[in-house]
Design an enzyme around this catalytic site. Sequence first.
Site, PDB file in Angstrom:
ATOM      1  N   GLU A  86       0.807  -1.216   0.000  1.00  9.39           N
ATOM      2  CA  GLU A  86       0.000   0.000   0.000  1.00  9.39           C
ATOM      3  C   GLU A  86       0.842   1.269   0.000  1.00  9.39           C
ATOM      4  OE1 GLU A  86      -4.159   0.102   1.815  1.00  9.39           O
ATOM      5  OE2 GLU A  86      -3.062   1.470   3.116  1.00  9.39           O
ATOM      6  N   HIS A 130     -13.555   4.067   2.333  1.00  9.89           N
ATOM      7  CA  HIS A 130     -13.184   3.567   3.652  1.00  9.89           C
ATOM      8  C   HIS A 130     -12.762   4.648   4.636  1.00  9.89           C
ATOM      9  CE1 HIS A 130     -13.514  -0.245   1.673  1.00  9.89           C
ATOM     10  NE2 HIS A 130     -13.113  -0.915   2.717  1.00  9.89           N
ATOM     11  N   HIS A 144     -14.543   3.927   8.039  1.00  7.67           N
ATOM     12  CA  HIS A 144     -13.852   3.642   9.298  1.00  7.67           C
ATOM     13  C   HIS A 144     -14.215   4.670  10.373  1.00  7.67           C
ATOM     14  CE1 HIS A 144     -10.497   1.071   7.253  1.00  7.67           C
ATOM     15  NE2 HIS A 144     -11.631   0.421   7.396  1.00  7.67           N
ATOM     16  N   HIS A 188     -19.325  -3.683   8.864  1.00  6.93           N
ATOM     17  CA  HIS A 188     -18.324  -3.028   8.020  1.00  6.93           C
ATOM     18  C   HIS A 188     -18.837  -2.739   6.614  1.00  6.93           C
ATOM     19  CE1 HIS A 188     -14.472  -1.881   6.391  1.00  6.93           C
ATOM     20  NE2 HIS A 188     -14.544  -2.848   5.489  1.00  6.93           N
TER      21      HIS A 188
END
Length: 379
Positions: free
Chosen positions: A246, A257, A261, A276
């Site tokens: 990443e 995300h 998150h 999620h």
Amino acid sequence: MPDTQAAGAPAETVHVPLGDRAYDIVIGPGVLHDAGRRIAAVAPGAACAIVTDENVARVHLPALSASLAAAGVRATPVVVPPGEASKSYAMFETVCDAIIAARMERGDLVVALGGGVVGDLAGFAAASVRRGMRFVQIPTSLLAQVDSSVGGKTGINSPHGKNLVGAFHQPRLVLADTAALDTLPPREFRAGYAEVAKYGLIDDPAFFAWLEENHRAVFAGGAARVAAIRASCAAKAAVVVRDEREDGDRALLNLGHTFAHAFERITRYDGARLVHGEAVAIGLVCAFAFSARLGLASGQDASRVAGHLRTVGLPTAIRDIPGWDAGAAAILDAMAQDKKVRRGALTFILANGIGRSFVARDVDAAAVRAFLDDALREG
């Protein structure tokens, strides 16, 4: 675009070419029952610690245990409570100690049987016990089959945020039994579908269009389901091969995300309120709506994303989260703990349109706050 004509085979394989850490993702109905043979082939003579949760153990552990026994593989189950709360320091310690107590050696295997929580927890234990054991993923949720089981990300949560403690540790094999998804509650399957749709939104507009036409068949099972999972795994594998840790392109997999998150952190990972995939669905809608607000994407594309996710039954607005009472400032504060923050600057995955996402660094926090204020007012 998936080829459903080719999806009728009993099992299909997506190869992840990472040199001496390469592995296969085997996809199809019933592959769980052949797990013993496949595991013995990748690790001859190895024993297994099977990490699973209480719910999955009741449904799938007997079949896996029988398959391993038939292949002559010694196996010890390690059963944890279900839910995001198991991705904790305390449960990590419990799992590591159980693996050691089972007399597992460095050349043995840790097998993750379950959803993303089990996969992340077991994978981190495998990366840590004896400074690194071999690892097999047997994901039993749609979300895990198309996302968390592929790519080697493992970890646990901190009180400061999700997945902040962990390691990159590639599996030796992934076995995605599509028939196992028939045992999922409808809510869990829908939540996993958000990650399937994400792959089309990142860089494959034809796949997203195919999902718009074929989502009912994907939910029903059969060839379309296998095709969607295969396409998702192939898309993720291609990104992982380009950027395993990443540092660049892999960040695109976090589309939606940064928002998601933050929502999960504010709800304290309470799965009764928000799982999620539901957070990701709302996050995807936010990412496209924010992109449209900035003049990067069209309002039509943003509406199309929200419309499709709403059609399959996913939440699409922050106010869809039960009991939501946090404001924009709280969301921004939660975002500040995200792993994608670099030197205090917010990083988002934004889009110029469906299938045209990109990494946006140094996003103006004031612009994010204004967007969130309006999103919360609009419902």
